[in-house]
Design a protein around this motif. Structure first.
Motif, PDB file in Angstrom:
ATOM      1  N   ASP A   6       0.852  -1.198   0.000  1.00  0.00           N
ATOM      2  CA  ASP A   6       0.000   0.000   0.000  1.00  0.00           C
ATOM      3  C   ASP A   6       0.881   1.238   0.000  1.00  0.00           C
ATOM      4  N   PRO A   7       1.297   1.730  -1.165  1.00  0.00           N
ATOM      5  CA  PRO A   7       2.191   2.880  -1.205  1.00  0.00           C
ATOM      6  C   PRO A   7       1.506   4.197  -0.912  1.00  0.00           C
ATOM      7  N   LEU A   8       0.158   4.198  -0.915  1.00  0.00           N
ATOM      8  CA  LEU A   8      -0.555   5.463  -0.781  1.00  0.00           C
ATOM      9  C   LEU A   8      -0.301   6.177   0.542  1.00  0.00           C
ATOM     10  N   PRO A   9      -0.395   5.489   1.696  1.00  0.00           N
ATOM     11  CA  PRO A   9      -0.148   6.211   2.960  1.00  0.00           C
ATOM     12  C   PRO A   9       1.228   6.856   3.014  1.00  0.00           C
ATOM     13  N   HIS A  10       2.242   6.154   2.484  1.00  0.00           N
ATOM     14  CA  HIS A  10       3.591   6.731   2.495  1.00  0.00           C
ATOM     15  C   HIS A  10       3.651   7.950   1.591  1.00  0.00           C
ATOM     16  N   ALA A  11       3.000   7.890   0.436  1.00  0.00           N
ATOM     17  CA  ALA A  11       2.996   9.030  -0.490  1.00  0.00           C
ATOM     18  C   ALA A  11       2.264  10.220   0.119  1.00  0.00           C
ATOM     19  N   VAL A  12       1.155   9.924   0.809  1.00  0.00           N
ATOM     20  CA  VAL A  12       0.400  11.009   1.457  1.00  0.00           C
ATOM     21  C   VAL A  12       1.243  11.653   2.550  1.00  0.00           C
ATOM     22  N   ALA A  13       1.957  10.816   3.308  1.00  0.00           N
ATOM     23  CA  ALA A  13       2.820  11.343   4.367  1.00  0.00           C
ATOM     24  C   ALA A  13       3.899  12.238   3.794  1.00  0.00           C
ATOM     25  N   PRO A  20       6.577  21.534   5.409  1.00  0.00           N
ATOM     26  CA  PRO A  20       7.267  21.703   6.689  1.00  0.00           C
ATOM     27  C   PRO A  20       8.679  21.148   6.675  1.00  0.00           C
ATOM     28  N   LEU A  21       8.913  20.090   5.896  1.00  0.00           N
ATOM     29  CA  LEU A  21      10.259  19.531   5.823  1.00  0.00           C
ATOM     30  C   LEU A  21      11.208  20.521   5.168  1.00  0.00           C
ATOM     31  N   ALA A  22      10.770  21.154   4.093  1.00  0.00           N
ATOM     32  CA  ALA A  22      11.612  22.155   3.431  1.00  0.00           C
ATOM     33  C   ALA A  22      11.910  23.307   4.392  1.00  0.00           C
ATOM     34  N   SER A  23      10.905  23.719   5.166  1.00  0.00           N
ATOM     35  CA  SER A  23      11.114  24.797   6.139  1.00  0.00           C
ATOM     36  C   SER A  23      12.119  24.386   7.197  1.00  0.00           C
ATOM     37  N   LEU A  24      11.991  23.144   7.661  1.00  0.00           N
ATOM     38  CA  LEU A  24      12.901  22.664   8.696  1.00  0.00           C
ATOM     39  C   LEU A  24      14.331  22.572   8.176  1.00  0.00           C
ATOM     40  N   VAL A  25      14.488  22.101   6.949  1.00  0.00           N
ATOM     41  CA  VAL A  25      15.826  21.972   6.364  1.00  0.00           C
ATOM     42  C   VAL A  25      16.462  23.346   6.175  1.00  0.00           C
ATOM     43  N   MET A  26      15.723  24.276   5.592  1.00  0.00           N
ATOM     44  CA  MET A  26      16.281  25.617   5.351  1.00  0.00           C
ATOM     45  C   MET A  26      16.613  26.324   6.660  1.00  0.00           C
ATOM     46  N   LEU A  27      15.732  26.180   7.644  1.00  0.00           N
ATOM     47  CA  LEU A  27      15.993  26.801   8.938  1.00  0.00           C
ATOM     48  C   LEU A  27      17.214  26.158   9.607  1.00  0.00           C
ATOM     49  N   SER A  28      17.366  24.854   9.456  1.00  0.00           N
ATOM     50  CA  SER A  28      18.512  24.154  10.035  1.00  0.00           C
ATOM     51  C   SER A  28      19.816  24.631   9.416  1.00  0.00           C
ATOM     52  N   VAL A  29      19.805  24.856   8.115  1.00  0.00           N
ATOM     53  CA  VAL A  29      21.011  25.347   7.438  1.00  0.00           C
ATOM     54  C   VAL A  29      21.374  26.738   7.951  1.00  0.00           C
ATOM     55  N   GLY A  30      20.371  27.611   8.052  1.00  0.00           N
ATOM     56  CA  GLY A  30      20.634  28.952   8.554  1.00  0.00           C
ATOM     57  C   GLY A  30      21.139  28.946   9.989  1.00  0.00           C
ATOM     58  N   GLY A  57      21.003  16.301  15.592  1.00  0.00           N
ATOM     59  CA  GLY A  57      19.669  16.492  16.158  1.00  0.00           C
ATOM     60  C   GLY A  57      18.662  16.935  15.118  1.00  0.00           C
ATOM     61  N   ALA A  58      19.059  17.830  14.222  1.00  0.00           N
ATOM     62  CA  ALA A  58      18.153  18.302  13.181  1.00  0.00           C
ATOM     63  C   ALA A  58      17.809  17.185  12.202  1.00  0.00           C
ATOM     64  N   THR A  59      18.780  16.307  11.909  1.00  0.00           N
ATOM     65  CA  THR A  59      18.516  15.190  10.996  1.00  0.00           C
ATOM     66  C   THR A  59      17.491  14.233  11.587  1.00  0.00           C
ATOM     67  N   VAL A  60      17.659  13.897  12.858  1.00  0.00           N
ATOM     68  CA  VAL A  60      16.682  13.032  13.529  1.00  0.00           C
ATOM     69  C   VAL A  60      15.309  13.697  13.539  1.00  0.00           C
ATOM     70  N   SER A  61      15.276  15.008  13.768  1.00  0.00           N
ATOM     71  CA  SER A  61      14.009  15.745  13.775  1.00  0.00           C
ATOM     72  C   SER A  61      13.334  15.676  12.407  1.00  0.00           C
ATOM     73  N   CYS A  62      14.115  15.793  11.348  1.00  0.00           N
ATOM     74  CA  CYS A  62      13.562  15.712   9.986  1.00  0.00           C
ATOM     75  C   CYS A  62      12.939  14.344   9.731  1.00  0.00           C
ATOM     76  N   LEU A  63      13.620  13.291  10.169  1.00  0.00           N
ATOM     77  CA  LEU A  63      13.108  11.933   9.951  1.00  0.00           C
ATOM     78  C   LEU A  63      11.781  11.724  10.673  1.00  0.00           C
ATOM     79  N   ARG A  73       2.379  22.968   7.510  1.00  0.00           N
ATOM     80  CA  ARG A  73       3.404  23.967   7.781  1.00  0.00           C
ATOM     81  C   ARG A  73       4.111  23.629   9.082  1.00  0.00           C
ATOM     82  N   LEU A  74       5.334  24.101   9.197  1.00  0.00           N
ATOM     83  CA  LEU A  74       6.143  23.763  10.356  1.00  0.00           C
ATOM     84  C   LEU A  74       5.641  24.455  11.614  1.00  0.00           C
TER      85      LEU A  74
END
Length: 246
Positions: A6-13, A20-30, A57-63, A73-74
């Motif tokens: 059932d790939p759908l739940p993973h795709a929806v996730a 929010p992931l993009a926001s978290l990554v960009m904020l982590s870089v800054g 810590g940020a990598t674990v948070s992203c996962l 949104r984050l």
């Protein structure tokens, strides 16, 4: 050849987490860049340890964000918690160089620790006001508090503000979690208690106070011992409550 169950739940996730992931990554870089600049300035030379610690810590948070964050949104509260994680990682500087807890640099780290502690009271109300309060944000906040307390305890030990036993003041929760692996009934949900939050504030406040240059034995050890007694009492009450309901 069998198809994925059932790939759908993973795709929806992944779709939900993309923004929010993009926001978290960009904020982590800054924050990593700011952390590198600040830690290098405080240490007087280039220091990578805080950036590496924050990056882990940020990598674990992203996962965990991908798997458990349902919003699109984050949110400012989680961004603030990530900032507190960066400030907690900054304490790896005096951990590596205990001499920085003396003189003017010691007062700087003491003040930064107090700022980190004070911000802990902001992200919760901010999350509730924005309608983004939930289990993931609460767990994120708790894990940052735990990491912050443990690093502070390690700094207190390295700077000789207290003996090696002070690591218990920062690591008692981790021992409780590991005990839950052996005794599953210890891993059951606990009810909300103001007592638990109050003891956590006292714990981190005392550990932050041990960064101050004037925090020297035997007074620093006495304060840490009182905080450890309060923390052990709080955990004991939780263990008794869980034991009665297993």
């Amino acid at each position: 050849m069998s198809l994925p169950s059932d790939p759908l739940p993973h795709a929806v996730a992944l779709t939900r987490a993309r923004t929010p992931l993009a926001s978290l990554v960009m904020l982590s870089v800054g924050l990593s860049l700011a952390l590198f600049a600040l830690s290098s300035w405080l240490a007087g030379s280039a220091v990578l340890l805080p950036v590496l610690g924050f990056g882990m810590g940020a990598t674990v948070s992203c996962l965990f964000l991908i798997r458990h964050w349902p919003a699109r949104r984050l949110g400012y509260a989680n961004a603030l918690t990530l900032g507190r994680l960066a400030l907690a990682a900054l304490m790896l500087v005096p951990l590596a160089e205990p001499g920085l807890t003396e003189g003017s640099s010691g007062w700087v780290f003491f003040c930064l620790a107090l700022v980190t502690l004070s911000l802990d009271g902001v992200d919760g109300p901010l999350a509730r006001r924005s309608g983004l309060a939930g289990p993931w944000g609460a767990r994120f906040d708790m894990e940052v508090d735990s990491a912050f307390a443990f690093v502070l305890a390690a700094v207190a030990w390295r700077s000789e503000a207290a003996g090696g036993w002070v690591l218990m003041l920062g690591g008692l929760r981790y021992l409780f979690v590991m005990a839950g692996w052996l005794l599953p009934w210890l891993d059951a949900p606990l009810p909300q208690r103001f007592r638990r939050k109050l003891v956590c504030v006292v714990q981190i406040a005392v550990l932050a106070g041990l960064l101050a240059p004037i925090a020297v034995p035997p007074w620093s050890e006495f304060a840490a011992l009182l905080a450890l007694a309060a923390l052990a009492w709080s955990f004991a009450l939780d263990v008794v409550w869980l034991a009665r309901r297993r």
